[in-house]
Enzyme design. Structure first.
Site, PDB file in Angstrom:
ATOM      1  N   GLY A  18      61.948  -9.228  25.578  1.00  0.00           N
ATOM      2  CA  GLY A  18      62.477  -8.797  26.868  1.00  0.00           C
ATOM      3  C   GLY A  18      63.727  -7.952  26.704  1.00  0.00           C
ATOM      4  N   ARG A  21      65.670  -4.402  29.290  1.00  0.00           N
ATOM      5  CA  ARG A  21      66.571  -4.311  30.437  1.00  0.00           C
ATOM      6  C   ARG A  21      67.366  -5.600  30.560  1.00  0.00           C
ATOM      7  NH1 ARG A  21      61.292  -4.447  34.252  1.00  0.00           N
ATOM      8  NH2 ARG A  21      60.898  -6.693  34.222  1.00  0.00           N
ATOM      9  N   ASN A  95      64.404 -14.053  24.905  1.00  0.00           N
ATOM     10  CA  ASN A  95      64.965 -13.689  26.204  1.00  0.00           C
ATOM     11  C   ASN A  95      63.906 -13.461  27.278  1.00  0.00           C
ATOM     12  OD1 ASN A  95      67.115 -12.449  28.037  1.00  0.00           O
ATOM     13  ND2 ASN A  95      65.729 -10.714  27.747  1.00  0.00           N
ATOM     14  N   TYR A 164      60.921 -22.414  37.459  1.00  0.00           N
ATOM     15  CA  TYR A 164      61.891 -21.744  36.598  1.00  0.00           C
ATOM     16  C   TYR A 164      62.947 -22.726  36.106  1.00  0.00           C
ATOM     17  CZ  TYR A 164      65.653 -18.550  35.227  1.00  0.00           C
ATOM     18  OH  TYR A 164      66.646 -17.895  34.531  1.00  0.00           O
ATOM     19  N   SER A 165      63.510 -23.495  37.021  1.00  0.00           N
ATOM     20  CA  SER A 165      64.553 -24.451  36.638  1.00  0.00           C
ATOM     21  C   SER A 165      64.038 -25.476  35.636  1.00  0.00           C
ATOM     22  CB  SER A 165      65.089 -25.162  37.888  1.00  0.00           C
ATOM     23  OG  SER A 165      65.610 -24.244  38.814  1.00  0.00           O
ATOM     24  N   LYS A 168      63.572 -23.877  32.172  1.00  0.00           N
ATOM     25  CA  LYS A 168      64.819 -23.645  31.453  1.00  0.00           C
ATOM     26  C   LYS A 168      65.429 -24.950  30.949  1.00  0.00           C
ATOM     27  CE  LYS A 168      64.844 -19.184  31.597  1.00  0.00           C
ATOM     28  NZ  LYS A 168      64.701 -18.385  30.355  1.00  0.00           N
TER      29      LYS A 168
END
Length: 256
Positions: A18, A21, A95, A164-165, A168
């Site tokens: 990733g 950007r 990433n 997502y949480s 992670k």
């Protein structure tokens, strides 16, 4: 050793997923400034070509690759290509990531599975492939990009992304467990947990709640283009040779 020399990466090679950007590109810039050669990859190669071209113009050895981090064959081919092109991989930055905003009760299963597959499985597959090379060379640095969202639960009106949480939080424990498993190979595994930064992923949230997020942050800040660079450089260099299995929050104090 001169302290400044501890932060040099001349002769080293970093693979950054990733890296086209946002935070990935910022990390690529930081490591290249210290003399590191840079390989950047993403599912769409064109996203990384701009980063590689910019680095090449600065005199940095750099190359872009197409890689689907959820596909083991694609991951293995990319790692093999980087090793062939650069002669090795000394640093891996995991990433690549994705998210999906939705109320828990309405979130489609395929959305949950997509987020977990990219953020957790992708981190596992890249670490596995690059780690085999690092084990052979008896050295390596792996940096996983986690998130403050994996440490602290946000109200739904600010961050309504339970997949997502959760992913992670998984990356954070994966970091600690892998660091313990690979310490005997002199492979260091650490994580960075960014707070809110202005990226494509956070654009909508910051447009709606940016002022509120900033006001509630202890330093009353949103991350800028330079905020993650120093930590990424630290964890990539000899300056962090007594640090492994740690999670460094770069969040203005939001997880306190």
């Amino acid at each position: 050793m001169n302290t400044f020399e501890l932060f040099q990466l001349k002769g080293k090679v970093a693979l950054i997923t990733g890296g086209g950007r946002g935070l990935g590109k910022q990390i690529a810039e930081a490591l290249s400034d210290a003399g590191c050669s840079i390989a950047v990859c993403s599912r769409k190669r064109e996203n990384c070509e701009e980063t590689a071209d910019e680095l090449l113009k600065k005199g940095v050895q750099a190359k872009a690759y197409e890689c689907d981090v959820t596909n083991e064959e694609s991951v293995n081919q990319t790692v093999a290509a980087v090793v062939e092109d650069f002669g090795g991989i000394d640093i891996l930055v995991n990433n690549s990531g994705t998210t999906w905003g939705e109320d828990v009760e309405n979130m489609p299963l395929e959305a949950w599975e997509k987020v977990i597959k990219v953020n957790v499985t992708g981190t596992f597959l890249m670490s596995k492939a690059a780690g085999k090379h690092m084990i052979e060379q008896k050295s390596g640095k792996i940096i996983n990009i986690a998130s403050a969202a994996g440490i602290k639960a946000e109200p739904p009106e600010v961050l309504n992304t339970i997949g997502y949480s959760t992913s992670k939080a998984g990356v954070i424990h994966f970091t600690k467990d892998l660091a313990r498993k690979w310490a005997r190979h002199k492979i260091y595994v650490n994580a960075i947990a960014p707070g809110f930064f202005p990226t494509k992923m956070t654009k909508v949230v910051l447009e709606r709640y940016g002022d509120r997020i900033k006001e509630q942050n202890p330093l009353q800040m949103i991350g800028n283009d330079d905020a993650i660079k120093g930590v990424a450089l630290l964890l990539s260099t000899d300056a962090s040779n007594y640090i492994t299995g740690q999670v460094i929050s770069v969040d203005g104090g939001s997880t306190l």
